[in-house]
Design a protein around this motif. Structure first.
Motif, PDB file in Angstrom:
ATOM      1  N   LEU A  80       0.839  -1.191   0.000  1.00  0.00           N
ATOM      2  CA  LEU A  80       0.000   0.000   0.000  1.00  0.00           C
ATOM      3  C   LEU A  80       0.877   1.244   0.000  1.00  0.00           C
ATOM      4  CD1 LEU A  80      -2.667  -1.083   2.645  1.00  0.00           C
ATOM      5  CD2 LEU A  80      -2.706  -1.413   0.156  1.00  0.00           C
ATOM      6  N   THR A 101     -14.128   0.152  -0.507  1.00  0.00           N
ATOM      7  CA  THR A 101     -13.554  -1.089  -1.028  1.00  0.00           C
ATOM      8  C   THR A 101     -14.552  -1.819  -1.917  1.00  0.00           C
ATOM      9  OG1 THR A 101     -12.204  -1.277   0.983  1.00  0.00           O
ATOM     10  CG2 THR A 101     -12.417  -3.245  -0.386  1.00  0.00           C
ATOM     11  N   HIS A 107      -4.631   1.684  -4.104  1.00  0.00           N
ATOM     12  CA  HIS A 107      -3.684   1.110  -3.146  1.00  0.00           C
ATOM     13  C   HIS A 107      -3.151   2.159  -2.166  1.00  0.00           C
ATOM     14  CE1 HIS A 107      -3.708  -2.057  -6.190  1.00  0.00           C
ATOM     15  NE2 HIS A 107      -3.121  -2.852  -5.325  1.00  0.00           N
ATOM     16  N   VAL A 118      -3.418   4.494   1.155  1.00  0.00           N
ATOM     17  CA  VAL A 118      -4.056   4.693   2.455  1.00  0.00           C
ATOM     18  C   VAL A 118      -3.634   6.057   2.981  1.00  0.00           C
ATOM     19  CG1 VAL A 118      -4.295   3.856   4.813  1.00  0.00           C
ATOM     20  CG2 VAL A 118      -4.064   2.225   2.941  1.00  0.00           C
ATOM     21  N   LEU A 134      -9.703  -2.066   2.563  1.00  0.00           N
ATOM     22  CA  LEU A 134      -8.689  -1.010   2.589  1.00  0.00           C
ATOM     23  C   LEU A 134      -9.052  -0.007   3.675  1.00  0.00           C
ATOM     24  CD1 LEU A 134      -6.155   0.107   1.067  1.00  0.00           C
ATOM     25  CD2 LEU A 134      -7.754   1.588  -0.170  1.00  0.00           C
TER      26      LEU A 134
END
Length: 340
Positions: free
Chosen positions: A95, A285, A150, A152, A318
Motif C-alpha cells: 500500500l 472497497t 492502493h 491509504v 482497505l
C-alpha cells in the motif's frame, strides 16, 4: 483526504487546484498532487517552467514498475502482467502512503518547494507522437487509478488530483476514489452544464460534490449559481491580481494572495476535512471491487487471459492499519526537494 478537481475546460479548474495545493502547503500539510488532465498544466501552475514541466516523469511510462511494486506478495495476483487499472489490493499487496518514500514515488514523483514547503507532484504524462490516433487518454490515467486503489491516507494528509475536463472522468471508476469532488463552474449556462451531468452520473455512487463558483464578478453571478446548483455551491472566487501575476510567471509570495481568496481556500480545506470524517472504508472497497469485476468481464479477462475475479480478496478492506506489506523504506528520509 483524496480530493478531485473537475470542471468544464477553461473554467479555471487547474488554477484553483494549484491554489488549493499551495494553500495546503502553506499550512504545512503533507500533499501529493497529481495532474491527471489530458492538458498537462498543473506543473506550470505550481511554478515550473514549460521546460521543467515537460521533464516530469510520466506515470503511464512506469506502469510495469507500479504494478510490480503494488503486487507485493499478494497470492491472488499471479504476475504484474495480469494487473489492470482496477485491480484491488488484498493481503500481501503493498500500500502507498502519503508521507513515505517508495519506488513508485522515486520513479514517478518530483518534490517541489512552494514558498519553502515540499509538495510531491506526479503526472500521467501527455500524449506522445506515438499515441496520436491509436491511444485513448483514459488508458494513461489507469496508473493513477491503480495508485489510488492502493493508497491509504490519514486525516491531515491530502492527495489532490486535477482531473480531465468535462464528464470524461466517468470513463473509469476513478470518480468514486475521492472523499470530496470540487467542481469548478463559471456563472454561465455552459458553466453549470457539466455540473448537471456530473450530478446525474454520480448520484448513485455517494460522491460528495461541492461547487466552486469561479470568475464571479458580482451579486448577479452569485445569485445565478445559487439558483442553478443550490446547496452544492460552497464558495465563489472572483478576479485575482495574484493569480494574474502567477499566470505571467511572476507569482508573489502566497501569503499575499487576496484575503477573500485565502478564506475561500480555507473553506475548501474545511470541507475536505469534514468529508474524511464520513469516509466509509467498507463501501470504498466494495466500489473498487465492483468496478474491477465490471472491467474484468468487459475487457480485462480477454486481455490478460486470466479470470481477474480471482484477484478479489473477499476478506480485505482497505483502511488505515490495513494488513498489507509496507515498503521497507517507509520511514527513510524524504527525497531532497527542488525549488519550483
Amino acid at each position: 483526504m483524496k480530493i478531485a478537481f473537475v470542471g468544464k475546460g477553461g473554467s479555471g479548474k487547474t488554477t484553483l487546484s494549484s491554489l488549493f495545493i499551495r494553500h495546503l502547503a502553506a499550512n504545512e500539510a503533507p500533499v501529493v498532487a497529481v495532474d491527471a488532465d489530458i492538458n498537462q498544466h498543473l506543473g506550470a501552475a505550481l511554478g515550473l517552467t514549460e521546460e521543467e514541466a515537460a521533464t516530469l516523469p510520466a506515470l503511464g511510462a512506469h506502469l510495469p514498475l507500479i504494478k510490480e511494486y503494488l503486487r507485493g506478495s499478494n497470492p491472488r495476483i499471479a504476475s504484474a502482467d495480469t494487473m489492470i487499472k482496477t485491480t484491488p489490493p488484498g493481503r500481501g499487496s503493498r500500500l502507498l502512503r502519503v508521507t513515505e518514500d517508495n519506488p513508485v514515488y522515486e520513479a514517478c514523483a518530483r518534490t517541489l518547494l512552494l514558498d519553502g514547503e515540499p509538495v510531491r507532484l506526479m503526472a500521467t504524462g501527455p500524449f506522445t507522437e506515438a499515441d496520436l490516433g491509436v491511444a485513448c487518454y483514459h488508458s494513461k490515467v489507469g496508473a493513477v487509478e491503480l495508485c489510488l486503489n492502493h493508497l491509504v491516507d490519514g486525516p491531515d494528509e491530502y492527495v489532490v488530483v486535477d482531473m480531465t475536463a468535462g464528464s470524461d472522468s466517468f470513463a473509469s471508476g476513478m470518480f468514486t476514489r475521492f472523499d470530496v469532488t470540487f467542481l469548478v463552474a463559471e456563472p454561465t449556462r455552459k458553466g453549470v452544464s457539466v455540473y448537471r451531468q456530473y450530478k446525474e452520473y454520480a448520484r448513485d455512487f455517494g460522491v460528495a460534490l461541492k461547487v466552486i463558483g469561479n470568475k464571479v464578478q458580482g451579486p448577479e453571478d452569485i445569485e445565478f449559481l445559487q439558483d442553478e446548483v443550490g446547496e452544492d455551491l460552497l464558495v465563489t472566487v472572483g478576479h485575482s491580481d495574484w493569480v494574474r501575476a502567477m499566470e505571467k510567471g511572476r507569482p508573489a509570495s502566497f501569503e499575499l494572495l487576496e484575503a477573500s481568496n485565502r478564506f475561500a481556500l480555507q473553506e475548501l480545506q474545511d470541507a475536505a476535512d469534514d468529508s474524511y470524517a464520513h469516509r466509509d472504508w467498507a463501501r470504498y472497497t466494495e466500489q473498487m471491487v465492483s468496478f474491477h469485476l465490471k472491467n474484468a468481464e468487459s475487457w480485462g479477462n480477454a486481455k490478460t487471459g486470466a479470470d481477474l475475479a480471482d484477484q478479489v480478496d473477499p476478506d480485505f478492506v482497505l483502511r488505515e492499519g490495513a494488513e498489507a506489506l509496507v515498503s521497507p523504506r517507509s520511514h527513510s528520509p524524504r527525497p531532497a526537494p527542488q525549488p519550483a
